[in-house]
Design a protein around this motif. Structure first.
Motif, PDB file in Angstrom:
ATOM      1  N   SER A 122     -11.903   8.521   5.151  1.00  0.00           N
ATOM      2  CA  SER A 122     -11.020   8.454   3.953  1.00  0.00           C
ATOM      3  C   SER A 122     -11.562   8.381   2.482  1.00  0.00           C
ATOM      4  N   GLY A 123     -12.839   8.318   2.660  1.00  0.00           N
ATOM      5  CA  GLY A 123     -13.781   8.419   1.370  1.00  0.00           C
ATOM      6  C   GLY A 123     -14.038   9.399   0.649  1.00  0.00           C
ATOM      7  N   THR A 124     -13.407  10.542   1.177  1.00  0.00           N
ATOM      8  CA  THR A 124     -13.520  11.924   0.851  1.00  0.00           C
ATOM      9  C   THR A 124     -13.081  12.124  -0.819  1.00  0.00           C
ATOM     10  N   THR A 125     -11.902  11.376  -1.062  1.00  0.00           N
ATOM     11  CA  THR A 125     -11.528  11.286  -2.375  1.00  0.00           C
ATOM     12  C   THR A 125     -10.956   9.842  -2.794  1.00  0.00           C
ATOM     13  N   PRO A 126     -10.884   9.664  -3.776  1.00  0.00           N
ATOM     14  CA  PRO A 126     -10.484   8.139  -4.346  1.00  0.00           C
ATOM     15  C   PRO A 126      -8.933   7.954  -3.922  1.00  0.00           C
ATOM     16  N   GLU A 127      -8.340   9.070  -4.041  1.00  0.00           N
ATOM     17  CA  GLU A 127      -6.930   8.818  -3.806  1.00  0.00           C
ATOM     18  C   GLU A 127      -6.634   8.459  -2.318  1.00  0.00           C
ATOM     19  N   LYS A 128      -7.546   9.332  -1.519  1.00  0.00           N
ATOM     20  CA  LYS A 128      -7.388   8.946   0.024  1.00  0.00           C
ATOM     21  C   LYS A 128      -7.664   7.388   0.259  1.00  0.00           C
ATOM     22  N   ALA A 129      -8.934   7.102  -0.503  1.00  0.00           N
ATOM     23  CA  ALA A 129      -9.514   5.753  -0.092  1.00  0.00           C
ATOM     24  C   ALA A 129      -8.632   4.699  -0.657  1.00  0.00           C
ATOM     25  N   ALA A 130      -7.922   5.021  -1.671  1.00  0.00           N
ATOM     26  CA  ALA A 130      -6.872   3.885  -2.128  1.00  0.00           C
ATOM     27  C   ALA A 130      -5.745   3.767  -1.308  1.00  0.00           C
ATOM     28  N   ALA A 131      -5.173   4.984  -0.755  1.00  0.00           N
ATOM     29  CA  ALA A 131      -4.078   5.094   0.210  1.00  0.00           C
ATOM     30  C   ALA A 131      -4.428   4.279   1.606  1.00  0.00           C
ATOM     31  N   MET A 132      -5.682   4.415   1.990  1.00  0.00           N
ATOM     32  CA  MET A 132      -6.170   3.869   3.348  1.00  0.00           C
ATOM     33  C   MET A 132      -6.005   2.396   2.960  1.00  0.00           C
ATOM     34  N   ARG A 133      -6.713   1.863   1.994  1.00  0.00           N
ATOM     35  CA  ARG A 133      -7.043   0.310   1.564  1.00  0.00           C
ATOM     36  C   ARG A 133      -5.586  -0.276   1.372  1.00  0.00           C
ATOM     37  N   ALA A 134      -4.553   0.345   0.880  1.00  0.00           N
ATOM     38  CA  ALA A 134      -3.120  -0.094   0.659  1.00  0.00           C
ATOM     39  C   ALA A 134      -2.548  -0.457   1.946  1.00  0.00           C
ATOM     40  N   ARG A 135      -2.842   0.279   3.034  1.00  0.00           N
ATOM     41  CA  ARG A 135      -2.376   0.000   4.455  1.00  0.00           C
ATOM     42  C   ARG A 135      -2.072  -1.521   4.698  1.00  0.00           C
ATOM     43  N   ALA A 136      -3.385  -2.209   4.396  1.00  0.00           N
ATOM     44  CA  ALA A 136      -3.261  -3.776   4.947  1.00  0.00           C
ATOM     45  C   ALA A 136      -2.078  -4.502   4.255  1.00  0.00           C
ATOM     46  N   ALA A 137      -1.627  -4.315   2.821  1.00  0.00           N
ATOM     47  CA  ALA A 137      -0.847  -4.885   2.255  1.00  0.00           C
ATOM     48  C   ALA A 137       0.665  -4.635   2.964  1.00  0.00           C
ATOM     49  N   GLU A 138       0.781  -3.186   3.329  1.00  0.00           N
ATOM     50  CA  GLU A 138       2.024  -2.709   3.793  1.00  0.00           C
ATOM     51  C   GLU A 138       2.122  -3.307   5.061  1.00  0.00           C
ATOM     52  N   LEU A 139       1.257  -3.526   5.888  1.00  0.00           N
ATOM     53  CA  LEU A 139       1.376  -4.200   7.163  1.00  0.00           C
ATOM     54  C   LEU A 139       1.818  -5.802   7.000  1.00  0.00           C
ATOM     55  N   ALA A 140       1.031  -6.255   6.120  1.00  0.00           N
ATOM     56  CA  ALA A 140       1.302  -7.824   5.664  1.00  0.00           C
ATOM     57  C   ALA A 140       2.992  -7.879   5.445  1.00  0.00           C
ATOM     58  N   GLU A 141       3.460  -6.785   4.458  1.00  0.00           N
ATOM     59  CA  GLU A 141       4.711  -6.841   4.026  1.00  0.00           C
ATOM     60  C   GLU A 141       5.737  -6.532   4.877  1.00  0.00           C
ATOM     61  N   ARG A 142       5.520  -5.538   5.824  1.00  0.00           N
ATOM     62  CA  ARG A 142       6.643  -5.171   6.660  1.00  0.00           C
ATOM     63  C   ARG A 142       6.333  -5.878   8.151  1.00  0.00           C
ATOM     64  N   GLY A 143       5.352  -6.364   8.538  1.00  0.00           N
ATOM     65  CA  GLY A 143       4.980  -6.664   9.508  1.00  0.00           C
ATOM     66  C   GLY A 143       4.763  -5.689  10.742  1.00  0.00           C
ATOM     67  N   ALA A 144       3.946  -5.814  11.760  1.00  0.00           N
ATOM     68  CA  ALA A 144       3.685  -4.829  12.922  1.00  0.00           C
ATOM     69  C   ALA A 144       4.722  -4.006  13.203  1.00  0.00           C
ATOM     70  N   ALA A 145       5.966  -4.575  13.607  1.00  0.00           N
ATOM     71  CA  ALA A 145       6.900  -3.765  14.282  1.00  0.00           C
ATOM     72  C   ALA A 145       7.469  -2.656  13.290  1.00  0.00           C
ATOM     73  N   GLY A 146       7.832  -3.217  12.066  1.00  0.00           N
ATOM     74  CA  GLY A 146       8.094  -2.277  10.947  1.00  0.00           C
ATOM     75  C   GLY A 146       7.183  -1.293  10.318  1.00  0.00           C
ATOM     76  N   PHE A 147       6.092  -1.632  10.332  1.00  0.00           N
ATOM     77  CA  PHE A 147       4.830  -0.709  10.013  1.00  0.00           C
ATOM     78  C   PHE A 147       4.802   0.482  11.037  1.00  0.00           C
ATOM     79  N   ALA A 148       4.866  -0.061  11.980  1.00  0.00           N
ATOM     80  CA  ALA A 148       4.720   0.865  13.347  1.00  0.00           C
ATOM     81  C   ALA A 148       5.770   1.787  13.426  1.00  0.00           C
ATOM     82  N   ARG A 149       7.156   1.102  13.396  1.00  0.00           N
ATOM     83  CA  ARG A 149       8.293   2.258  13.150  1.00  0.00           C
ATOM     84  C   ARG A 149       8.381   3.297  11.793  1.00  0.00           C
ATOM     85  N   ALA A 150       7.496   2.686  10.933  1.00  0.00           N
ATOM     86  CA  ALA A 150       7.696   3.819   9.513  1.00  0.00           C
ATOM     87  C   ALA A 150       6.561   4.847  10.115  1.00  0.00           C
ATOM     88  N   ARG A 151       5.402   4.657  10.712  1.00  0.00           N
ATOM     89  CA  ARG A 151       4.320   5.365  10.805  1.00  0.00           C
ATOM     90  C   ARG A 151       4.352   6.293  12.358  1.00  0.00           C
TER      91      ARG A 151
END
Length: 269
Positions: A122-151
């Motif tokens: 995901s380091g091919t572009t700054p945008e992709k890298a930032a989106a990948m790094r943002a996933r941890a915060a999304e998991l913390a916010e939604r919880g595993a079940a909510g995160f998984a349902r969305a993806r």
């Protein structure tokens, strides 16, 4: 049946037997259980071994972020724990990125490489890298079940039955947690293997689901073109989780690539 053993805090599913070993590395939202169907289909021809990556499912949380080098070295440690000097390595998605790094760091331990529905990182572009790094915060916010349902809906082909989407979401929710998922996301954000594939020396098969919307066929074609002598194939009717959505076709492609290479030729008469 696979037996599960712990090797240095890493849970490993191993069908055992005397067939040539292939070590399977799952994607960022999965676990070793995702290779159960592949193991059944290849039983007797290949010894399918699958880990739960550090910080996933039954594996222990790493004390620090492993980074891509650390994950690749952990693969070598698992092989040591199983008494395996050389093996083929099959990686899906994030697991394919780890497999690529393993091929670069431990080329003498690799018989063949299968990169399935994978990416340069995901380091091919700054945008992709930032989106990948943002996933941890999304998991913390939604919880595993909510995160998984969305993806989950993006991981299968557009026509996948709702029951299959639910199954994938439940499996993801059972596999992921922090900090392991965050460590994995950071390793992806920090990686761009674009210029490194030319150094891969192992025979390589690049597989991708026809309808993969996460790591599209164009990405796999790029990888196949960069790895010297790589073979490319698409799994018809499959999305990103091609090995789970179309396991028979996936297993056939893997078998056709690995088994002839690993079975000795008959002695000439």
């Amino acid at each position: 049946m696979s037996r599960v053993e712990m090797i240095g805090g890493i849970a490993v599913r191993d069908r055992g037997g005397d067939a040539p070993p292939v070590l399977c590395l799952h994607g960022i939202g999965s676990s070793g259980a995702g290779f159960d169907a592949l193991g059944r289909l290849l039983a007797g021809r290949l010894r399918v071994i699958a880990w739960d990556a550090p910080g996933y499912a039954a594996s222990a949380d790493p004390r620090t972020a492993p980074g891509m080098d650390g994950y690749a070295d952990a693969v070598a440690d698992v092989m040591d724990g199983l008494g395996i000097r050389r093996a083929s390595v099959l990686g899906t998605s994030w697991g394919g990125v780890i497999a690529t790094r393993f091929a670069l760091r431990h080329p003498g331990r690799l018989d063949a490489l299968v990169l399935a529905d994978s990416t340069r990182g995901s380091g091919t572009t700054p945008e992709k890298a930032a989106a990948m790094r943002a996933r941890a915060a999304e998991l913390a916010e939604r919880g595993a079940a909510g995160f998984a349902r969305a993806r989950a809906p993006r991981l299968l082909s557009p026509g996948a039955p709702p029951a299959d989407v639910t199954r994938v979401a439940e499996a993801m929710a059972a596999a992921i947690r922090l900090p392991g998922y965050g460590h994995a996301a950071e390793s992806m954000a920090a990686t761009d293997h674009g210029d490194a594939f030319a150094a891969v020396t192992a025979p390589t098969l690049v597989l991708v689901g026809e309808h993969d919307a996460v790591c599209p066929p164009a990405e796999s074609r790029l990888i196949a073109g960069a790895v010297p002598g790589a073979r490319y194939a698409e799994i018809p009717g499959a999305g990103h989780l091609a090995h789970q959505e179309r396991p028979e076709a996936f297993a056939a492609a893997v078998r056709d690539f690995l088994v002839p290479r690993s079975e000795p030729e008959e002695n000439p008469s």
